[in-house]
Design a protein around this motif. Structure first.
Motif, PDB file in Angstrom:
ATOM      1  N   GLN A 110       0.839  -1.200   0.000  1.00  0.00           N
ATOM      2  CA  GLN A 110       0.000   0.000   0.000  1.00  0.00           C
ATOM      3  C   GLN A 110       0.878   1.255   0.000  1.00  0.00           C
ATOM      4  N   LEU A 111       1.898   1.256   0.839  1.00  0.00           N
ATOM      5  CA  LEU A 111       2.802   2.395   0.907  1.00  0.00           C
ATOM      6  C   LEU A 111       3.561   2.574  -0.406  1.00  0.00           C
ATOM      7  N   ARG A 112       3.934   1.466  -1.022  1.00  0.00           N
ATOM      8  CA  ARG A 112       4.616   1.503  -2.325  1.00  0.00           C
ATOM      9  C   ARG A 112       3.738   2.178  -3.377  1.00  0.00           C
ATOM     10  N   ALA A 113       2.467   1.827  -3.403  1.00  0.00           N
ATOM     11  CA  ALA A 113       1.537   2.447  -4.358  1.00  0.00           C
ATOM     12  C   ALA A 113       1.320   3.924  -4.035  1.00  0.00           C
ATOM     13  N   GLU A 114       1.258   4.266  -2.769  1.00  0.00           N
ATOM     14  CA  GLU A 114       1.073   5.662  -2.377  1.00  0.00           C
ATOM     15  C   GLU A 114       2.265   6.524  -2.787  1.00  0.00           C
ATOM     16  N   ARG A 136      11.154   7.035  -3.342  1.00  0.00           N
ATOM     17  CA  ARG A 136      10.987   5.588  -3.448  1.00  0.00           C
ATOM     18  C   ARG A 136      10.968   5.003  -2.045  1.00  0.00           C
ATOM     19  N   LEU A 137      10.469   3.789  -1.962  1.00  0.00           N
ATOM     20  CA  LEU A 137      10.394   3.080  -0.694  1.00  0.00           C
ATOM     21  C   LEU A 137      11.658   2.245  -0.541  1.00  0.00           C
ATOM     22  N   ALA A 154      10.144   0.533   6.377  1.00  0.00           N
ATOM     23  CA  ALA A 154      10.533   0.885   5.007  1.00  0.00           C
ATOM     24  C   ALA A 154      10.391   2.386   4.817  1.00  0.00           C
ATOM     25  N   PRO A 155      11.444   3.125   5.094  1.00  0.00           N
ATOM     26  CA  PRO A 155      11.341   4.581   4.963  1.00  0.00           C
ATOM     27  C   PRO A 155      11.241   5.029   3.506  1.00  0.00           C
ATOM     28  N   VAL A 156      10.630   6.176   3.313  1.00  0.00           N
ATOM     29  CA  VAL A 156      10.536   6.799   1.994  1.00  0.00           C
ATOM     30  C   VAL A 156      11.760   7.697   1.847  1.00  0.00           C
ATOM     31  N   VAL A 157      12.524   7.480   0.761  1.00  0.00           N
ATOM     32  CA  VAL A 157      13.748   8.249   0.530  1.00  0.00           C
ATOM     33  C   VAL A 157      13.699   8.900  -0.846  1.00  0.00           C
ATOM     34  N   ALA A 161       3.864   1.773 -13.726  1.00  0.00           N
ATOM     35  CA  ALA A 161       4.256   0.358 -13.638  1.00  0.00           C
ATOM     36  C   ALA A 161       4.494  -0.047 -12.188  1.00  0.00           C
ATOM     37  N   GLU A 162       5.071   0.843 -11.406  1.00  0.00           N
ATOM     38  CA  GLU A 162       5.302   0.573  -9.980  1.00  0.00           C
ATOM     39  C   GLU A 162       3.972   0.417  -9.239  1.00  0.00           C
ATOM     40  N   MET A 163       2.995   1.264  -9.571  1.00  0.00           N
ATOM     41  CA  MET A 163       1.678   1.150  -8.951  1.00  0.00           C
ATOM     42  C   MET A 163       0.989  -0.161  -9.319  1.00  0.00           C
ATOM     43  N   VAL A 164       1.108  -0.557 -10.584  1.00  0.00           N
ATOM     44  CA  VAL A 164       0.495  -1.810 -11.033  1.00  0.00           C
ATOM     45  C   VAL A 164       1.147  -2.993 -10.324  1.00  0.00           C
TER      46      VAL A 164
END
Length: 124
Positions: free
Chosen positions: A18-22, A40-41, A73-76, A91-94
């Motif tokens: 979920q965080l990756r998609a956000e 990126r995560l 998993a911090p956002v950097v 593509a990352e969201m998919v």
């Protein structure tokens, strides 16, 4: 106890997807803002934490239960040229969506097997 650790690990993995998609959607929404740097995560630490919890036995369950996806998993900032491209972010969201769906399905099957073991039937 391994059942609880599995459920907690999948809960964390769902949160990570979920965080990756956000993060990807945030990158898409802000792509045209001047000075915006894509993010990126950083998930390298997450796998190590899950391994450590799995080998810790009952204490591992407590460790996983107290964690959140954002905590492991911090956002950097991501300065790569590919990160700034909307197609890469879509593509990352998919990919995050597909991973989330697979995790949810595996959790659904896990609970279905538990229900079958308890009741002796698979129907609701």
């Amino acid at each position: 106890m391994s059942q609880e650790i599995t459920v907690e690990a999948v809960r964390l993995a769902l949160g990570l997807q979920q965080l990756r998609a956000e993060v990807a959607s945030n990158n898409i929404a802000r792509a045209n803002l001047p000075g915006f740097q894509p993010q990126r995560l950083e998930m390298g630490n997450a796998q190590a934490i899950l391994r450590q919890a799995a080998s810790a036995g009952p204490a591992g369950f407590q460790q996983l239960a107290s964690l959140s996806a954002a905590g492991i998993a911090p956002v950097v900032a991501d300065g790569s040229a590919a990160a700034a491209q909307p197609d890469v972010q879509v593509a990352e969201m998919v990919a995050a969506s597909l991973d989330y769906q697979a995790l949810a399905e595996s959790l659904n099957r896990h609970f279905g097997l538990m229900r079958l073991a308890v009741t002796g039937r698979s129907g609701a």
